[in-house]
Design a protein around this motif. Structure first.
Motif, PDB file in Angstrom:
ATOM      1  N   GLY A   8       0.432  -0.873   0.128  1.00  0.00           N
ATOM      2  CA  GLY A   8       0.094   0.143   0.207  1.00  0.00           C
ATOM      3  C   GLY A   8       1.529   1.154   0.088  1.00  0.00           C
ATOM      4  O   GLY A   8       0.839   2.347  -0.209  1.00  0.00           O
ATOM      5  N   SER A  17      -3.822  11.152   1.213  1.00  0.00           N
ATOM      6  CA  SER A  17      -3.553   9.755   1.766  1.00  0.00           C
ATOM      7  C   SER A  17      -3.730   8.269   1.872  1.00  0.00           C
ATOM      8  O   SER A  17      -3.151   8.673   0.114  1.00  0.00           O
ATOM      9  CB  SER A  17      -5.334   9.700   1.931  1.00  0.00           C
ATOM     10  OG  SER A  17      -5.771  10.515   3.096  1.00  0.00           O
ATOM     11  N   ARG A  19      -3.620   3.964   2.442  1.00  0.00           N
ATOM     12  CA  ARG A  19      -4.059   3.123   3.729  1.00  0.00           C
ATOM     13  C   ARG A  19      -3.090   1.723   3.042  1.00  0.00           C
ATOM     14  O   ARG A  19      -3.016   1.041   2.433  1.00  0.00           O
ATOM     15  CB  ARG A  19      -5.550   2.964   3.121  1.00  0.00           C
ATOM     16  CG  ARG A  19      -5.254   1.988   4.755  1.00  0.00           C
ATOM     17  CD  ARG A  19      -7.498   0.874   4.777  1.00  0.00           C
ATOM     18  NE  ARG A  19      -7.392  -0.432   3.416  1.00  0.00           N
ATOM     19  CZ  ARG A  19      -8.237  -1.210   3.936  1.00  0.00           C
ATOM     20  NH1 ARG A  19      -8.986  -0.506   4.676  1.00  0.00           N
ATOM     21  NH2 ARG A  19      -8.364  -2.145   2.876  1.00  0.00           N
ATOM     22  N   SER A  21      -1.519  -2.116   3.895  1.00  0.00           N
ATOM     23  CA  SER A  21      -2.350  -3.282   4.806  1.00  0.00           C
ATOM     24  C   SER A  21      -0.917  -3.695   5.076  1.00  0.00           C
ATOM     25  O   SER A  21       0.161  -4.133   4.202  1.00  0.00           O
ATOM     26  CB  SER A  21      -3.087  -3.368   3.715  1.00  0.00           C
ATOM     27  OG  SER A  21      -4.055  -2.960   3.770  1.00  0.00           O
ATOM     28  N   ARG A  67      -3.981  11.796  12.741  1.00  0.00           N
ATOM     29  CA  ARG A  67      -4.212  11.400  11.477  1.00  0.00           C
ATOM     30  C   ARG A  67      -4.624  10.055  11.237  1.00  0.00           C
ATOM     31  O   ARG A  67      -4.872  10.018  10.054  1.00  0.00           O
ATOM     32  CB  ARG A  67      -2.076  12.755  11.158  1.00  0.00           C
ATOM     33  CG  ARG A  67      -3.193  13.050  10.890  1.00  0.00           C
ATOM     34  CD  ARG A  67      -1.495  14.071  11.096  1.00  0.00           C
ATOM     35  NE  ARG A  67      -0.098  13.514  11.240  1.00  0.00           N
ATOM     36  CZ  ARG A  67       0.634  12.784  10.139  1.00  0.00           C
ATOM     37  NH1 ARG A  67       0.720  13.328   9.056  1.00  0.00           N
ATOM     38  NH2 ARG A  67       1.826  13.108  10.837  1.00  0.00           N
ATOM     39  N   PHE A  68      -3.519   9.940  11.757  1.00  0.00           N
ATOM     40  CA  PHE A  68      -3.390   7.836  11.474  1.00  0.00           C
ATOM     41  C   PHE A  68      -4.649   7.638  12.245  1.00  0.00           C
ATOM     42  O   PHE A  68      -4.688   7.062  13.198  1.00  0.00           O
ATOM     43  CB  PHE A  68      -2.161   7.461  11.593  1.00  0.00           C
ATOM     44  CG  PHE A  68      -1.139   7.818  10.475  1.00  0.00           C
ATOM     45  CD1 PHE A  68      -1.211   9.028   9.931  1.00  0.00           C
ATOM     46  CD2 PHE A  68       0.460   7.392  10.782  1.00  0.00           C
ATOM     47  CE1 PHE A  68      -0.401   9.449   9.320  1.00  0.00           C
ATOM     48  CE2 PHE A  68       1.117   7.561   9.607  1.00  0.00           C
ATOM     49  CZ  PHE A  68       1.625   8.949   9.269  1.00  0.00           C
ATOM     50  N   THR A  69      -4.896   6.078  11.515  1.00  0.00           N
ATOM     51  CA  THR A  69      -5.930   5.125  12.201  1.00  0.00           C
ATOM     52  C   THR A  69      -5.762   3.713  11.629  1.00  0.00           C
ATOM     53  O   THR A  69      -5.333   3.253  11.131  1.00  0.00           O
ATOM     54  CB  THR A  69      -7.244   5.323  11.839  1.00  0.00           C
ATOM     55  OG1 THR A  69      -7.539   6.466  11.868  1.00  0.00           O
ATOM     56  CG2 THR A  69      -8.105   4.513  12.569  1.00  0.00           C
ATOM     57  N   SER A  71      -5.869  -0.226  12.432  1.00  0.00           N
ATOM     58  CA  SER A  71      -8.040  -1.456  12.576  1.00  0.00           C
ATOM     59  C   SER A  71      -6.916  -2.576  12.387  1.00  0.00           C
ATOM     60  O   SER A  71      -5.737  -2.905  11.493  1.00  0.00           O
ATOM     61  CB  SER A  71      -8.799  -0.540  11.954  1.00  0.00           C
ATOM     62  OG  SER A  71      -8.566  -1.071  10.518  1.00  0.00           O
ATOM     63  N   TYR A  80      -4.570  -3.202   9.409  1.00  0.00           N
ATOM     64  CA  TYR A  80      -4.273  -1.826   8.666  1.00  0.00           C
ATOM     65  C   TYR A  80      -3.572  -0.629   9.303  1.00  0.00           C
ATOM     66  O   TYR A  80      -3.730  -0.360   9.774  1.00  0.00           O
ATOM     67  CB  TYR A  80      -5.628  -1.625   8.003  1.00  0.00           C
ATOM     68  CG  TYR A  80      -6.652  -3.018   7.074  1.00  0.00           C
ATOM     69  CD1 TYR A  80      -7.306  -3.505   7.817  1.00  0.00           C
ATOM     70  CD2 TYR A  80      -6.165  -3.138   6.403  1.00  0.00           C
ATOM     71  CE1 TYR A  80      -7.865  -4.829   7.278  1.00  0.00           C
ATOM     72  CE2 TYR A  80      -6.927  -3.768   4.420  1.00  0.00           C
ATOM     73  CZ  TYR A  80      -7.666  -5.004   6.027  1.00  0.00           C
ATOM     74  OH  TYR A  80      -8.255  -5.310   5.388  1.00  0.00           O
ATOM     75  N   GLN A  82      -4.642   3.665   7.954  1.00  0.00           N
ATOM     76  CA  GLN A  82      -5.037   4.314   7.223  1.00  0.00           C
ATOM     77  C   GLN A  82      -4.399   5.539   7.703  1.00  0.00           C
ATOM     78  O   GLN A  82      -4.485   6.265   9.393  1.00  0.00           O
ATOM     79  CB  GLN A  82      -6.815   4.209   7.806  1.00  0.00           C
ATOM     80  CG  GLN A  82      -7.432   5.546   6.838  1.00  0.00           C
ATOM     81  CD  GLN A  82      -7.066   5.558   5.489  1.00  0.00           C
ATOM     82  OE1 GLN A  82      -7.807   3.880   5.024  1.00  0.00           O
ATOM     83  NE2 GLN A  82      -7.362   6.325   4.663  1.00  0.00           N
ATOM     84  N   MET A  83      -3.612   6.415   6.613  1.00  0.00           N
ATOM     85  CA  MET A  83      -2.557   7.538   6.823  1.00  0.00           C
ATOM     86  C   MET A  83      -3.639   9.246   6.215  1.00  0.00           C
ATOM     87  O   MET A  83      -3.743   8.657   5.098  1.00  0.00           O
ATOM     88  CB  MET A  83      -1.304   7.443   6.610  1.00  0.00           C
ATOM     89  CG  MET A  83      -0.742   5.893   6.941  1.00  0.00           C
ATOM     90  SD  MET A  83       0.691   5.868   6.868  1.00  0.00           S
ATOM     91  CE  MET A  83       0.586   5.766   4.624  1.00  0.00           C
ATOM     92  N   ASN A  84      -4.099   9.611   7.005  1.00  0.00           N
ATOM     93  CA  ASN A  84      -4.550  10.780   6.189  1.00  0.00           C
ATOM     94  C   ASN A  84      -3.582  12.495   6.038  1.00  0.00           C
ATOM     95  O   ASN A  84      -2.533  12.374   7.448  1.00  0.00           O
ATOM     96  CB  ASN A  84      -6.197  11.407   6.814  1.00  0.00           C
ATOM     97  CG  ASN A  84      -7.070  10.583   6.526  1.00  0.00           C
ATOM     98  OD1 ASN A  84      -6.550   8.948   5.725  1.00  0.00           O
ATOM     99  ND2 ASN A  84      -7.536   9.363   7.677  1.00  0.00           N
TER     100      ASN A  84
END
Length: 121
Positions: A8, A17, A19, A21, A67-69, A71, A80, A82-84
């Protein structure tokens, strides 16, 4: 054999953004805490985020909080990130890591091969 395969990464402009994996195999993923680390060019490894085996406990480094999540999908053995609102200072190699136990306070000695993220205009 423990295997952690990240994907990713890529080149992205600031503010965009991505994401990441990480597909895991060779261990009981659903019973294991996981984490994401980053190594920026010329710098040491930094732990960005941790998640407990069931996802009920999560922590973030101050540099990415908000900013990052992180999961996970235990049915798919996948972690995962998620980077925003990415920033140039987020550039680096991102690694997922396997914990030694179920809680986020575990050590994380096993990492994948990493995926490169470059944030640049």
């Amino acid at each position: 054999e423990v295997q952690l395969v990240e994907s990713g990464g890529g080149l992205v402009q600031p503010g965009r953004s991505l994401r990441l994996s990480c597909v895991a195999s060779g261990f009981a993923f659903s019973r294991t805490a996981m984490a994401w680390f980053r190594q920026a060019p010329g710098k040491g490894l930094v732990r960005l985020s941790r998640i407990s085996n069931g996802g009920g406990s999560i922590s973030y480094d101050d540099s990415v909080r908000g900013r990052f999540t992180i999961s996970r999908d235990n049915a798919a053995n996948t972690l995962y990130l998620q980077m925003n609102n990415l920033k140039p200072e987020d550039t680096g190699i991102y690694y997922c890591a396997k914990g030694t136990g179920w809680h986020i306070s575990s050590d994380y000695p096993d990492r994948g091969q990493g995926t490169q993220v470059t944030v640049s205009s």
